[in-house]
Design a protein around this motif. Structure first.
Motif, PDB file in Angstrom:
ATOM      1  N   ASN A 175       0.827  -1.204   0.000  1.00  0.00           N
ATOM      2  CA  ASN A 175       0.000   0.000   0.000  1.00  0.00           C
ATOM      3  C   ASN A 175       0.865   1.258   0.000  1.00  0.00           C
ATOM      4  OD1 ASN A 175      -1.711   2.135   1.948  1.00  0.00           O
ATOM      5  ND2 ASN A 175      -2.928   1.078   0.413  1.00  0.00           N
ATOM      6  N   GLN A 235      -5.656  -3.514  -0.113  1.00  0.00           N
ATOM      7  CA  GLN A 235      -6.134  -3.852   1.222  1.00  0.00           C
ATOM      8  C   GLN A 235      -7.172  -4.974   1.137  1.00  0.00           C
ATOM      9  OE1 GLN A 235      -7.016  -0.240   3.711  1.00  0.00           O
ATOM     10  NE2 GLN A 235      -6.685   0.834   1.780  1.00  0.00           N
ATOM     11  N   ASP A 275     -10.101  -4.627   5.924  1.00  0.00           N
ATOM     12  CA  ASP A 275      -9.245  -3.475   6.229  1.00  0.00           C
ATOM     13  C   ASP A 275      -9.748  -2.210   5.542  1.00  0.00           C
ATOM     14  OD1 ASP A 275      -7.600  -4.987   7.819  1.00  0.00           O
ATOM     15  OD2 ASP A 275      -6.094  -5.348   6.266  1.00  0.00           O
ATOM     16  N   TYR A 276     -10.223  -2.373   4.330  1.00  0.00           N
ATOM     17  CA  TYR A 276     -10.719  -1.197   3.599  1.00  0.00           C
ATOM     18  C   TYR A 276     -12.022  -0.678   4.217  1.00  0.00           C
ATOM     19  CZ  TYR A 276     -12.030   1.921  -0.194  1.00  0.00           C
ATOM     20  OH  TYR A 276     -12.385   3.035  -0.916  1.00  0.00           O
TER      21      TYR A 276
END
Length: 272
Positions: free
Chosen positions: A17, A37, A41-42
């Motif tokens: 990332n 991600q 997580d996003y």
């Protein structure tokens, strides 16, 4: 994705990332970053970003929290706590207000009835009518309590029975009784229960409707539903509702590398 991210970090001593963010920009960069991600997580990042900014992104909170299972909600709350060392519930309480806050707080408890146990449909139908169309003013708490505690299967029966008795849909009742963020959240909740794929297809359309594209919303939707098992029925619903393909809609409303990557995210999901 988890394995790819872990191996990249082990090999290059930095996150994928981080490198993607440093090499890309604009909406294309935002989409690239999101795709590095996991969906969990996003989602967690989007929730935090919706709150930790000047002005709350209420639309984002609604989009991510509506239509989730208890397991989804609890998993997100735990991941949010682990990532930001803060409670999602407390952050929501601190950044929202009124009945919208009450509704969201009830949702993030993650304890909606998901059983097949029979409940009294007639009682809930009458309670909702007396709380809304059957009185002057609105008893918002009754709507929130019933909507956030009952199972989807039960609520579908409630909506159908309400229509039969009072000749008015639940969507019409909410539009007439509520306004602002609480109206939007209750409408989203009802629509997601009635037909989830239609609901998400409509969100895609909303992200591109009118002057300008709501790019953050479009990115959020593409990233969250990019799994073919999720995207296929959404695309079918979109095609049926709007008489055009989702891919064609995206192509007509975006441009450049951003458009190319958006379409790549969904093009392997048939029908196109």
């Amino acid at each position: 994705m988890d394995q790819i991210l872990a191996e990249y970090k082990a090999e290059y001593k930095k996150s994928l990332n981080f490198d993607v963010k440093s090499k890309t920009s604009g909406n294309f960069g935002k989409l690239c970053s999101a795709l590095t991600q996991t969906t969990l997580d996003y989602d967690v990042w989007c929730l935090h970003n919706a709150i930790d900014r000047i002005g709350t992104d209420e639309r984002c909170l609604i989009d991510i929290l509506i239509g989730r299972t208890n397991k989804d909600i609890i998993t997100m709350c735990n991941a949010y706590k682990k990532t930001y060392n803060k409670s999602l519930e407390e952050d929501i309480k601190g950044d929202t207000s009124g009945y919208f806050r009450k509704f969201l707080v009830a949702i993030v408890q993650g304890n909606r009835d998901e059983s097949d146990n029979e409940r009294d449909v007639q009682t809930d139908v009458e309670a909702l009518f007396k709380a809304g169309e059957g009185r002057l003013g609105t008893d918002e708490t009754t709507f929130i309590t019933i909507f956030t505690n009952r199972s989807d299967a039960h609520l579908i029966k409630v909506f159908d029975k309400y229509q039969q008795i009072y000749k008015s849909s639940m969507i019409k009742a909410i539009k007439g009784e509520f306004s602002g963020d609480i109206k939007n959240s209750l409408l989203a909740h009802v629509r997601a229960i009635i037909d989830y794929n239609d609901y998400v297809a409509d969100l895609f359309e909303k992200s591109m409707k009118g002057l300008g594209t709501r790019n953050e919303m479009l990115i959020r939707l593409v990233v969250r539903y990019r799994d073919p098992a999720l995207m296929n029925p959404i695309k079918e619903a979109y095609n049926k509702m709007y008489k055009k393909t989702l891919k064609k809609r995206i192509e007509n409303d975006t441009s450049g590398s951003f458009r190319t990557l958006l379409c790549k995210c969904i093009e392997n999901c048939k029908p196109q």
